[in-house]
Design a protein around this motif. Structure first.
Motif, PDB file in Angstrom:
ATOM      1  N   GLY A   1       0.840  -1.167   0.044  1.00 30.42           N
ATOM      2  CA  GLY A   1      -0.107  -0.067  -0.196  1.00 30.42           C
ATOM      3  C   GLY A   1       0.722   1.039   0.025  1.00 30.42           C
ATOM      4  N   CYS A   2       2.137   1.108   0.238  1.00 29.28           N
ATOM      5  CA  CYS A   2       3.108   2.532   0.091  1.00 29.28           C
ATOM      6  C   CYS A   2       3.684   2.330  -1.125  1.00 29.28           C
ATOM      7  CB  CYS A   2       4.104   2.104   1.101  1.00 29.28           C
ATOM      8  SG  CYS A   2       3.595   2.131   2.666  1.00 29.28           S
ATOM      9  N   PRO A   3       4.000   3.579  -1.592  1.00 30.06           N
ATOM     10  CA  PRO A   3       4.550   3.857  -2.976  1.00 30.06           C
ATOM     11  C   PRO A   3       6.027   3.088  -3.079  1.00 30.06           C
ATOM     12  CG  PRO A   3       3.702   5.871  -2.099  1.00 30.06           C
ATOM     13  CD  PRO A   3       3.801   5.010  -0.881  1.00 30.06           C
ATOM     14  N   ASP A   4       5.940   2.422  -4.081  1.00 28.21           N
ATOM     15  CA  ASP A   4       7.268   1.340  -4.314  1.00 28.21           C
ATOM     16  C   ASP A   4       7.622   0.372  -3.276  1.00 28.21           C
ATOM     17  OD1 ASP A   4       7.783   2.935  -6.614  1.00 28.21           O
ATOM     18  OD2 ASP A   4       9.013   4.479  -5.512  1.00 28.21           O
ATOM     19  N   LEU A   5       6.421   0.042  -2.524  1.00 33.24           N
ATOM     20  CA  LEU A   5       6.319  -0.779  -1.305  1.00 33.24           C
ATOM     21  C   LEU A   5       7.352  -0.514  -0.258  1.00 33.24           C
ATOM     22  CD1 LEU A   5       6.237  -4.283  -2.865  1.00 33.24           C
ATOM     23  CD2 LEU A   5       4.391  -2.829  -2.155  1.00 33.24           C
ATOM     24  N   ASN A   6       7.553   0.867  -0.228  1.00 33.39           N
ATOM     25  CA  ASN A   6       8.682   1.469   0.647  1.00 33.39           C
ATOM     26  C   ASN A   6       7.968   2.233   1.906  1.00 33.39           C
ATOM     27  OD1 ASN A   6      10.607   3.034   1.974  1.00 33.39           O
ATOM     28  ND2 ASN A   6      11.545   3.695   0.187  1.00 33.39           N
ATOM     29  N   ALA A   7       7.969   1.771   3.131  1.00 32.32           N
ATOM     30  CA  ALA A   7       7.312   2.208   4.011  1.00 32.32           C
ATOM     31  C   ALA A   7       7.898   3.573   4.525  1.00 32.32           C
ATOM     32  CB  ALA A   7       7.633   1.410   5.399  1.00 32.32           C
ATOM     33  N   TYR A   8       8.742   4.031   4.170  1.00 30.95           N
ATOM     34  CA  TYR A   8       9.163   5.425   4.538  1.00 30.95           C
ATOM     35  C   TYR A   8       8.595   6.627   3.585  1.00 30.95           C
ATOM     36  CZ  TYR A   8      13.484   4.277   7.223  1.00 30.95           C
ATOM     37  OH  TYR A   8      14.155   3.881   8.221  1.00 30.95           O
ATOM     38  N   LYS A   9       7.593   5.699   2.377  1.00 37.10           N
ATOM     39  CA  LYS A   9       7.177   6.644   1.680  1.00 37.10           C
ATOM     40  C   LYS A   9       5.641   6.824   1.794  1.00 37.10           C
ATOM     41  CE  LYS A   9      10.304   6.543  -2.245  1.00 37.10           C
ATOM     42  NZ  LYS A   9      10.724   6.022  -3.651  1.00 37.10           N
TER      43      LYS A   9
END
Length: 207
Positions: free
Chosen positions: A50-58
């Motif tokens: 659910g995060c952009p690029d599967l990146n939690a920081y984003k």
């Protein structure tokens, strides 16, 4: 005999009363205001659906109905909450924050920490793990007990260091375990209670 009766009928002499002004004790006013913005800040080294690029920081979580904090596994999650003081920071004598109710009961005690955010300049719609303001060290710890909501937390140091426009932000985290409370977007914002000491006045005193 008549002299004694005459004297008895004379009105009593009333001692004069001197009225002076004495300083009245200072009166403290409490002002309560809701948080102006909040968001969960997610930082994790694992993929986040659910995060952009599967990146939690984003992940931008400023428009969700809850705020979360946990230190479990590879994730480090905290709630970022912004406030606007209604009085000058220099006049604050004490302030506390009351978080909203937990979304589900706790079954074990949790130590909740509060730290001051380095900046109050962030946007609910855009803040994420990459651009969120830096955090200071936790300056207070409060215990959340099982099957009870968290009581008021003293955050006076953060209030006193608010920016010149009265804005400041705090990070709410945990030492172990996890918590989830309702957010501003659910209609249940954190409430800031500020105590401001008023200048002492004068009150008449009879002597």
């Amino acid at each position: 005999m008549l002299t004694k009766v005459f004297r008895a009928l004379l009105p009593a002499v009333v001692s004069p009363v001197l009225v002076v002004s004495a300083a009245a004790p200072a009166v403290a006013d409490e002002i309560s205001t809701p948080a102006i913005k909040d968001s969960t800040i997610l930082r994790s080294t694992v993929s986040a659906a659910g995060c952009p690029d599967l990146n939690a920081y984003k992940c931008t979580l400023g428009r969700t109905d809850t705020l979360q904090a946990n230190t479990g596994g590879l994730a480090y999650v905290r709630a970022l909450i912004g406030f606007q003081l209604a009085v000058p920071p220099s006049s604050v004598t004490r302030c506390t924050v009351q978080l909203a109710a937990f979304t589900k009961p706790l079954h074990n005690p949790v130590e909740v920490t509060v730290a001051r955010a380095a900046s109050a300049q962030w946007d609910e719609d855009a803040v994420d793990g990459e651009n969120a303001p830096e955090s200071g060290k936790p300056f207070t710890v409060a215990t959340a007990w099982p099957h009870a909501n968290l009581g008021p937390i003293d955050i006076t140091p953060a209030c006193k260091r608010a920016a010149s426009d009265g804005q400041f932000s705090i990070y709410v985290g945990v030492q172990t375990g996890e918590i989830e409370v309702w957010s501003k977007d659910s209609g249940n914002p954190a409430i800031l209670h500020v105590t401001q000491a008023q200048r002492a006045g004068t009150a008449p005193v009879a002597v």
